[in-house]
Scaffold this motif. Structure first.
Motif, PDB file in Angstrom:
ATOM      1  N   ALA A  55       0.853  -1.178   0.000  1.00 46.18           N
ATOM      2  CA  ALA A  55       0.000   0.000   0.000  1.00 46.18           C
ATOM      3  C   ALA A  55       0.894   1.235   0.000  1.00 46.18           C
ATOM      4  N   GLY A  56       0.416   2.298  -0.614  1.00 50.43           N
ATOM      5  CA  GLY A  56       1.206   3.516  -0.697  1.00 50.43           C
ATOM      6  C   GLY A  56       1.591   4.080   0.661  1.00 50.43           C
ATOM      7  N   SER A  57       0.727   3.872   1.646  1.00 48.87           N
ATOM      8  CA  SER A  57       0.957   4.434   2.972  1.00 48.87           C
ATOM      9  C   SER A  57       2.105   3.767   3.718  1.00 48.87           C
ATOM     10  N   VAL A  58       2.518   2.583   3.267  1.00 55.55           N
ATOM     11  CA  VAL A  58       3.593   1.862   3.962  1.00 55.55           C
ATOM     12  C   VAL A  58       4.808   1.636   3.069  1.00 55.55           C
ATOM     13  N   GLU A  59       4.697   1.969   1.808  1.00 55.03           N
ATOM     14  CA  GLU A  59       5.797   1.774   0.855  1.00 55.03           C
ATOM     15  C   GLU A  59       7.066   2.470   1.367  1.00 55.03           C
ATOM     16  N   GLY A  60       8.163   1.724   1.363  1.00 59.58           N
ATOM     17  CA  GLY A  60       9.433   2.276   1.829  1.00 59.58           C
ATOM     18  C   GLY A  60       9.662   2.147   3.319  1.00 59.58           C
ATOM     19  N   ARG A  61       8.620   1.809   4.068  1.00 62.18           N
ATOM     20  CA  ARG A  61       8.767   1.653   5.523  1.00 62.18           C
ATOM     21  C   ARG A  61       8.575   0.196   5.951  1.00 62.18           C
ATOM     22  N   PHE A  62       7.713  -0.515   5.269  1.00 65.83           N
ATOM     23  CA  PHE A  62       7.418  -1.913   5.601  1.00 65.83           C
ATOM     24  C   PHE A  62       8.042  -2.834   4.555  1.00 65.83           C
ATOM     25  N   THR A  63       8.436  -4.026   5.012  1.00 71.22           N
ATOM     26  CA  THR A  63       8.975  -5.035   4.107  1.00 71.22           C
ATOM     27  C   THR A  63       8.340  -6.384   4.416  1.00 71.22           C
ATOM     28  N   ILE A  64       7.761  -6.997   3.401  1.00 74.27           N
ATOM     29  CA  ILE A  64       7.181  -8.328   3.549  1.00 74.27           C
ATOM     30  C   ILE A  64       8.186  -9.354   3.042  1.00 74.27           C
ATOM     31  N   SER A  65       8.244 -10.486   3.712  1.00 78.81           N
ATOM     32  CA  SER A  65       9.119 -11.563   3.281  1.00 78.81           C
ATOM     33  C   SER A  65       8.499 -12.885   3.744  1.00 78.81           C
ATOM     34  N   ARG A  66       9.036 -13.980   3.226  1.00 85.12           N
ATOM     35  CA  ARG A  66       8.530 -15.282   3.634  1.00 85.12           C
ATOM     36  C   ARG A  66       9.668 -16.284   3.644  1.00 85.12           C
ATOM     37  N   ASP A  67       9.510 -17.278   4.492  1.00 89.85           N
ATOM     38  CA  ASP A  67      10.442 -18.391   4.579  1.00 89.85           C
ATOM     39  C   ASP A  67       9.601 -19.658   4.421  1.00 89.85           C
ATOM     40  N   ASN A  68       9.588 -20.200   3.227  1.00 90.34           N
ATOM     41  CA  ASN A  68       8.735 -21.363   2.971  1.00 90.34           C
ATOM     42  C   ASN A  68       9.190 -22.602   3.729  1.00 90.34           C
ATOM     43  N   ALA A  69      10.459 -22.659   4.078  1.00 82.40           N
ATOM     44  CA  ALA A  69      10.947 -23.792   4.870  1.00 82.40           C
ATOM     45  C   ALA A  69      10.392 -23.750   6.290  1.00 82.40           C
ATOM     46  N   LYS A  70      10.071 -22.549   6.752  1.00 84.27           N
ATOM     47  CA  LYS A  70       9.540 -22.382   8.111  1.00 84.27           C
ATOM     48  C   LYS A  70       8.035 -22.111   8.104  1.00 84.27           C
ATOM     49  N   ASN A  71       7.420 -22.130   6.926  1.00 86.20           N
ATOM     50  CA  ASN A  71       5.980 -21.860   6.838  1.00 86.20           C
ATOM     51  C   ASN A  71       5.605 -20.546   7.513  1.00 86.20           C
ATOM     52  N   THR A  72       6.408 -19.523   7.279  1.00 89.90           N
ATOM     53  CA  THR A  72       6.210 -18.260   7.974  1.00 89.90           C
ATOM     54  C   THR A  72       6.345 -17.081   7.015  1.00 89.90           C
ATOM     55  N   VAL A  73       5.489 -16.107   7.207  1.00 90.79           N
ATOM     56  CA  VAL A  73       5.594 -14.835   6.491  1.00 90.79           C
ATOM     57  C   VAL A  73       5.827 -13.745   7.519  1.00 90.79           C
ATOM     58  N   TYR A  74       6.596 -12.753   7.138  1.00 91.94           N
ATOM     59  CA  TYR A  74       6.981 -11.680   8.054  1.00 91.94           C
ATOM     60  C   TYR A  74       6.562 -10.319   7.496  1.00 91.94           C
ATOM     61  N   LEU A  75       6.404  -9.386   8.418  1.00 95.63           N
ATOM     62  CA  LEU A  75       6.214  -7.997   8.033  1.00 95.63           C
ATOM     63  C   LEU A  75       7.114  -7.155   8.931  1.00 95.63           C
ATOM     64  N   GLN A  76       8.206  -6.667   8.356  1.00 99.17           N
ATOM     65  CA  GLN A  76       9.104  -5.769   9.078  1.00 99.17           C
ATOM     66  C   GLN A  76       8.572  -4.354   8.930  1.00 99.17           C
ATOM     67  N   MET A  77       8.286  -3.727  10.054  1.00100.69           N
ATOM     68  CA  MET A  77       7.698  -2.397  10.041  1.00100.69           C
ATOM     69  C   MET A  77       8.660  -1.412  10.695  1.00100.69           C
ATOM     70  N   ASN A  78       9.138  -0.468   9.922  1.00100.74           N
ATOM     71  CA  ASN A  78      10.073   0.547  10.401  1.00100.74           C
ATOM     72  C   ASN A  78       9.434   1.925  10.326  1.00100.74           C
ATOM     73  N   SER A  79      10.030   2.860  11.017  1.00 98.09           N
ATOM     74  CA  SER A  79       9.541   4.247  11.016  1.00 98.09           C
ATOM     75  C   SER A  79       8.041   4.297  11.274  1.00 98.09           C
ATOM     76  N   LEU A  80       7.622   3.605  12.291  1.00 96.68           N
ATOM     77  CA  LEU A  80       6.191   3.499  12.572  1.00 96.68           C
ATOM     78  C   LEU A  80       5.596   4.842  12.963  1.00 96.68           C
ATOM     79  N   LYS A  81       4.345   5.022  12.570  1.00 98.93           N
ATOM     80  CA  LYS A  81       3.608   6.260  12.832  1.00 98.93           C
ATOM     81  C   LYS A  81       2.348   5.923  13.633  1.00 98.93           C
ATOM     82  N   PRO A  82       1.809   6.886  14.367  1.00101.21           N
ATOM     83  CA  PRO A  82       0.571   6.624  15.109  1.00101.21           C
ATOM     84  C   PRO A  82      -0.548   6.115  14.208  1.00101.21           C
ATOM     85  N   GLU A  83      -0.590   6.541  12.970  1.00105.43           N
ATOM     86  CA  GLU A  83      -1.636   6.092  12.055  1.00105.43           C
ATOM     87  C   GLU A  83      -1.464   4.649  11.606  1.00105.43           C
ATOM     88  N   ASP A  84      -0.364   4.018  11.976  1.00105.19           N
ATOM     89  CA  ASP A  84      -0.183   2.584  11.713  1.00105.19           C
ATOM     90  C   ASP A  84      -0.877   1.730  12.776  1.00105.19           C
TER      91      ASP A  84
END
Length: 122
Positions: free
Chosen positions: A61-90
């Motif tokens: 989404a445009g509101s999180v572009e450049g601040r959030f990063t999605i990734s996945r590890d299929n060996a661990k059956n896990t998806v991640y969301l790294q959230m940086n520079s968080l704002k109150p509106e998050d």
């Protein structure tokens, strides 16, 4: 059938970071596109980010572009969301979802987690 369990939410100050995880059950995790949505109090659930089954394609989404990063590890059956520079509106409950389509459309996802609360203080 896929069961999804989110974790990693919490209270953080503005400018801080959090890493959300979504652990999936089942041996077919790697065949699903995964996504994150969020829902703030009194508002509709909205798209945050998605990742294709291989991890080769991501979308934000445009509101999180450049601040959030999605990734996945299929060996661990896990998806991640790294959230940086968080704002109150998050501030929202964050949900992960799994489906056959790599899309921003919530209705296209078949499986949902229970959500994890993220609160960003100013």
């Amino acid at each position: 059938q896929v069961q999804l369990v989110e974790s990693g939410g919490g209270l953080v100050q503005a400018g801080g970071s959090l890493r959300l995880s979504c652990a999936a059950s089942g041996r077919t995790f790697s065949s699903y596109a995964m996504s994150w949505f969020r829902q703030a109090p009194g508002k509709a659930r909205v798209f945050v980010s998605a990742i294709s089954w291989s991890g080769g394609s991501t979308n934000y989404a445009g509101s999180v572009e450049g601040r959030f990063t999605i990734s996945r590890d299929n060996a661990k059956n896990t998806v991640y969301l790294q959230m940086n520079s968080l704002k109150p509106e998050d501030t929202a409950v964050y949900y992960c979802a799994a489906g056959n389509l790599y899309t921003r459309v919530a209705g296209a996802y078949d499986y949902w987690g229970q959500g994890t609360q993220v609160t960003v203080s100013s």
